[in-house]
Design an enzyme around this catalytic site. Structure first.
Site, PDB file in Angstrom:
ATOM      1  N   LYS A  85       0.811  -1.186   0.000  1.00  0.00           N
ATOM      2  CA  LYS A  85       0.000   0.000   0.000  1.00  0.00           C
ATOM      3  C   LYS A  85       0.860   1.259   0.000  1.00  0.00           C
ATOM      4  O   LYS A  85       0.390   2.345  -0.264  1.00  0.00           O
ATOM      5  CB  LYS A  85      -0.883   0.026   1.271  1.00  0.00           C
ATOM      6  CG  LYS A  85      -1.798  -1.160   1.422  1.00  0.00           C
ATOM      7  CD  LYS A  85      -2.650  -0.926   2.697  1.00  0.00           C
ATOM      8  CE  LYS A  85      -2.445  -2.071   3.662  1.00  0.00           C
ATOM      9  NZ  LYS A  85      -3.232  -1.940   4.885  1.00  0.00           N
ATOM     10  N   GLY A  86       2.121   1.096   0.348  1.00  0.00           N
ATOM     11  CA  GLY A  86       2.994   2.244   0.616  1.00  0.00           C
ATOM     12  C   GLY A  86       3.183   3.207  -0.534  1.00  0.00           C
ATOM     13  O   GLY A  86       3.526   4.376  -0.331  1.00  0.00           O
ATOM     14  N   ASP A 130      14.458  -1.373   0.458  1.00  0.00           N
ATOM     15  CA  ASP A 130      15.318  -1.647   1.618  1.00  0.00           C
ATOM     16  C   ASP A 130      16.174  -2.881   1.289  1.00  0.00           C
ATOM     17  O   ASP A 130      17.161  -2.777   0.560  1.00  0.00           O
ATOM     18  CB  ASP A 130      14.398  -1.856   2.833  1.00  0.00           C
ATOM     19  CG  ASP A 130      15.158  -1.935   4.134  1.00  0.00           C
ATOM     20  OD1 ASP A 130      16.367  -1.698   4.141  1.00  0.00           O
ATOM     21  OD2 ASP A 130      14.536  -2.234   5.170  1.00  0.00           O
ATOM     22  N   LYS A 144      17.320   2.789   0.199  1.00  0.00           N
ATOM     23  CA  LYS A 144      18.173   2.525   1.358  1.00  0.00           C
ATOM     24  C   LYS A 144      19.103   1.365   1.013  1.00  0.00           C
ATOM     25  O   LYS A 144      18.818   0.215   1.356  1.00  0.00           O
ATOM     26  CB  LYS A 144      17.312   2.126   2.565  1.00  0.00           C
ATOM     27  CG  LYS A 144      16.477   3.221   3.148  1.00  0.00           C
ATOM     28  CD  LYS A 144      16.065   2.933   4.593  1.00  0.00           C
ATOM     29  CE  LYS A 144      15.023   1.847   4.703  1.00  0.00           C
ATOM     30  NZ  LYS A 144      14.402   1.799   6.056  1.00  0.00           N
ATOM     31  N   PHE A 158      14.546   4.144   9.683  1.00  0.00           N
ATOM     32  CA  PHE A 158      13.147   3.857   9.395  1.00  0.00           C
ATOM     33  C   PHE A 158      12.400   5.167   9.216  1.00  0.00           C
ATOM     34  O   PHE A 158      12.537   6.087  10.013  1.00  0.00           O
ATOM     35  CB  PHE A 158      12.519   3.035  10.523  1.00  0.00           C
ATOM     36  CG  PHE A 158      11.269   2.347  10.082  1.00  0.00           C
ATOM     37  CD1 PHE A 158      11.331   1.190   9.322  1.00  0.00           C
ATOM     38  CD2 PHE A 158      10.023   2.883  10.378  1.00  0.00           C
ATOM     39  CE1 PHE A 158      10.167   0.577   8.881  1.00  0.00           C
ATOM     40  CE2 PHE A 158       8.857   2.265   9.934  1.00  0.00           C
ATOM     41  CZ  PHE A 158       8.933   1.114   9.188  1.00  0.00           C
ATOM     42  N   VAL A 159      11.628   5.264   8.135  1.00  0.00           N
ATOM     43  CA  VAL A 159      10.877   6.493   7.872  1.00  0.00           C
ATOM     44  C   VAL A 159       9.384   6.198   7.766  1.00  0.00           C
ATOM     45  O   VAL A 159       8.984   5.086   7.411  1.00  0.00           O
ATOM     46  CB  VAL A 159      11.355   7.191   6.564  1.00  0.00           C
ATOM     47  CG1 VAL A 159      12.758   7.736   6.710  1.00  0.00           C
ATOM     48  CG2 VAL A 159      11.290   6.253   5.369  1.00  0.00           C
ATOM     49  N   ASP A 212       4.515   3.557   6.434  1.00  0.00           N
ATOM     50  CA  ASP A 212       3.895   3.378   7.744  1.00  0.00           C
ATOM     51  C   ASP A 212       4.789   2.652   8.740  1.00  0.00           C
ATOM     52  O   ASP A 212       5.754   1.986   8.372  1.00  0.00           O
ATOM     53  CB  ASP A 212       2.630   2.542   7.582  1.00  0.00           C
ATOM     54  CG  ASP A 212       2.973   1.072   7.315  1.00  0.00           C
ATOM     55  OD1 ASP A 212       3.774   0.807   6.384  1.00  0.00           O
ATOM     56  OD2 ASP A 212       2.495   0.200   8.049  1.00  0.00           O
ATOM     57  N   ARG A 261       0.746   6.720   7.140  1.00  0.00           N
ATOM     58  CA  ARG A 261       0.610   6.709   5.673  1.00  0.00           C
ATOM     59  C   ARG A 261       0.058   8.020   5.131  1.00  0.00           C
ATOM     60  O   ARG A 261       0.395   8.432   4.032  1.00  0.00           O
ATOM     61  CB  ARG A 261      -0.311   5.572   5.228  1.00  0.00           C
ATOM     62  CG  ARG A 261       0.254   4.182   5.465  1.00  0.00           C
ATOM     63  CD  ARG A 261      -0.491   3.171   4.599  1.00  0.00           C
ATOM     64  NE  ARG A 261      -0.233   1.799   5.011  1.00  0.00           N
ATOM     65  CZ  ARG A 261       0.811   1.071   4.636  1.00  0.00           C
ATOM     66  NH1 ARG A 261       1.735   1.589   3.861  1.00  0.00           N
ATOM     67  NH2 ARG A 261       0.957  -0.176   5.037  1.00  0.00           N
TER      68      ARG A 261
END
Ligand code: IMP
Ligand code: MG
Length: 170
Positions: free
Chosen positions: A43-44, A98, A126, A147-148, A154, A160
């Site tokens: 969903k990001g 990532d 990253k 971590f963002v 999220d 989000r």
């Protein structure tokens, strides 16, 4: 929006807009005269997809795919793509890469349907903890291994809808 403990402003809405506009220009230049199939992994990537697709002034089809990649487990398709991509110019729109597990899996899935070309655009990269060799074709910004959250990203579904991006430590 409520600031939470552990949230430190990292990338502002204005900087995000500039990054998205720059990526759109690069993509427009590379795909001039062609039609794109833009695939958004849920969903990001939804906010990035919504902004980028509107800025790319080329004929395009959009589609969505949902791949889950729980820690320590193999990737699984929850919702597959639903458009025909054979012979098409496919662009995967990712918000952050990532380890690279999700995208390596998705790339294999897309390639199995014989696109003419397959490129990857990511807003953030990253590379520090990359487990699989994966080089995005377009990168908004390379960041350290932090971590963002925000702008689609999220922490356990929180963040989000934030317009800006924050570093987040729990
Ligand atoms: P990878 O398989 O490790 O490359 O994981 C990529 C996915 O993990 C991204 O599409 C995000 O959904 C999630 N992810 C990775 N890093 C972050 C982060 O810093 N914040 C929020 N989500 C992240
Ligand atoms: Mg994602």
């Amino acid at each position: 929006m409520q600031m939470r403990e552990g949230m430190i402003p990292s990338i502002s809405r204005k900087e995000i807009d500039e990054m998205v506009a720059g990526l759109a220009r690069e993509i427009e230049r590379d795909f001039e005269g062609k039609e794109l199939v833009m695939i958004c992994p849920l969903k990001g990537s939804v906010l990035f997809m919504a902004d980028l697709s509107r800025k790319i002034k080329l004929p395009q089809v959009i589609d969505f795919v949902y791949v889950t990649s729980p820690k320590g487990e193999s990737c699984r398709i929850v919702k597959d793509i639903s458009v025909d991509i054979q012979g098409k110019h496919v662009l995967i729109i990712e918000e952050i890469i990532d380890a690279g597990r999700t995208l390596s899996f998705l790339k294999a899935r897309i390639n199995a349907s014989y696109p003419a070309t397959l490129k990857i655009v990511t807003l953030l990269d990253k590379p520090a903890l990359r487990e699989l060799p994966l080089n995005p074709d377009y990168v908004g910004r390379t960041i350290e291994d932090r971590f963002v959250i925000g702008y689609g990203m999220d922490s356990e579904e929180i963040g989000r809808n934030y317009g800006d991006i924050y570093n987040f430590t729990q």
